[in-house]
Design an enzyme around this catalytic site. Structure first.
Site, PDB file in Angstrom:
ATOM      1  N   CYS A 109       0.830  -1.215   0.000  1.00  0.00           N
ATOM      2  CA  CYS A 109       0.000   0.000   0.000  1.00  0.00           C
ATOM      3  C   CYS A 109       0.863   1.264   0.000  1.00  0.00           C
ATOM      4  CB  CYS A 109      -0.992  -0.035   1.150  1.00  0.00           C
ATOM      5  SG  CYS A 109      -2.368   1.105   0.884  1.00  0.00           S
ATOM      6  N   HIS A 215      -3.740  -5.081   0.431  1.00  0.00           N
ATOM      7  CA  HIS A 215      -3.208  -5.486   1.737  1.00  0.00           C
ATOM      8  C   HIS A 215      -3.209  -7.015   1.897  1.00  0.00           C
ATOM      9  CE1 HIS A 215      -2.524  -1.717   3.950  1.00  0.00           C
ATOM     10  NE2 HIS A 215      -3.437  -1.228   3.125  1.00  0.00           N
ATOM     11  N   GLU A 217      -1.489  -8.872   3.790  1.00  0.00           N
ATOM     12  CA  GLU A 217      -1.342  -9.326   5.181  1.00  0.00           C
ATOM     13  C   GLU A 217      -2.688  -9.578   5.846  1.00  0.00           C
ATOM     14  OE1 GLU A 217      -1.098  -6.284   4.206  1.00  0.00           O
ATOM     15  OE2 GLU A 217      -1.868  -4.896   5.727  1.00  0.00           O
TER      16      GLU A 217
END
Ligand code: MN
Length: 244
Positions: A109, A215, A217
């Site tokens: 990001c 994202h 994660e």
């Protein structure tokens, strides 16, 4: 044995109890699950950047505020979000030192945007007001671990190798994106409206740089294929550490 030490950048959070350096735990969990040892890098003065770079085997630039347009020679538009010059200076220094040492680099990001600016690229300060017919990229009240829009992956890229798919779905939490691509980077993914959703180094063998605008994660737990991004990065960091 000999797990690689992965530096992860953090953000400044000021609350009633004082100033904190924070990070969503999903970054830590993903690095751990990929076989790395996460090390959070606090917002220290950029003079200390080399102390971290000398010790770590890979660096992950995390999400967060907008990069100050000063660093890509633009005046701010009225839609620019919050910025933190201290973080910008530290991360730009970390990036340049990482390049000097050929340390593996991963960006998420804001991390992708920071990398692009560090490579002399530029950003759209606000895609809603600057990009024609842009679709939704920053929904309110949408779970971070769910898919939001699709992303087309380009042929002959490392990203294509990782997912082995032409089209994937991702989450999306950004109001900025890359305008002019930075030196020695190539685009590896685009959303339907043409927004750049991923970049990688032109020559990955020379210097490992991989960055995505979404994202991963937050997706790893529900969609394990996203952990492969972390696994490849950690693998490169291990190789770097073994050759130190
Ligand atoms: Mn997006």
């Amino acid at each position: 044995m000999n797990k690689p030490l992965i530096g992860i950048t953090t953000f400044r959070e000021i609350n009633q109890r004082g100033t904190y350096n924070s990070l969503n735990y999903d970054y830590v969990k993903s690095v751990l699950n990929a076989g790395g040892v996460p090390l959070l890098i606090p917002l220290v003065d950029e003079k200390s950047a080399s102390e971290y770079i000398d010790k770590i085997d890979g660096i992950l630039f995390s999400g967060g505020e907008d990069v100050a347009p000063f660093y890509y020679n633009e005046n701010p538009t009225r839609q620019l979000g919050g910025i933190d010059y201290n973080r910008d200076r530290l991360e730009l220094k970390l990036f340049n030192l990482a390049l000097e040492k050929k340390l593996p680099i991963f960006g998420i990001c804001r991390g992708l945007q920071l990398i692009n600016v560090a490579c002399n690229g530029t950003l759209y300060q606000d895609i809603d007001s600057q990009v024609d017919k842009v679709l939704g990229h920053h929904p309110n009240n949408v779970a971070r671990n769910e898919f939001y829009h699709n992303v087309k992956i380009k042929e002959n890229t490392k990203l294509k190798e990782i997912f082995n798919k032409e089209l994937i779905f991702t989450n999306s939490f950004h109001h900025q994106s890359i305008k002019k691509i930075g030196d020695n980077l190539i685009v590896n993914a685009l959303s339907e409206d043409g927004i750049i959703e991923g970049v990688e180094a032109k020559n990955l063998e020379e210097q490992f740089i991989l960055a995505v605008q979404w994202h991963p994660e937050n997706l790893c737990e529900n969609y394990p294929e996203f952990l492969n991004l972390f696994k490849l990065f950690v693998e490169k960091a291990k190789k770097y550490g073994d050759n130190k």
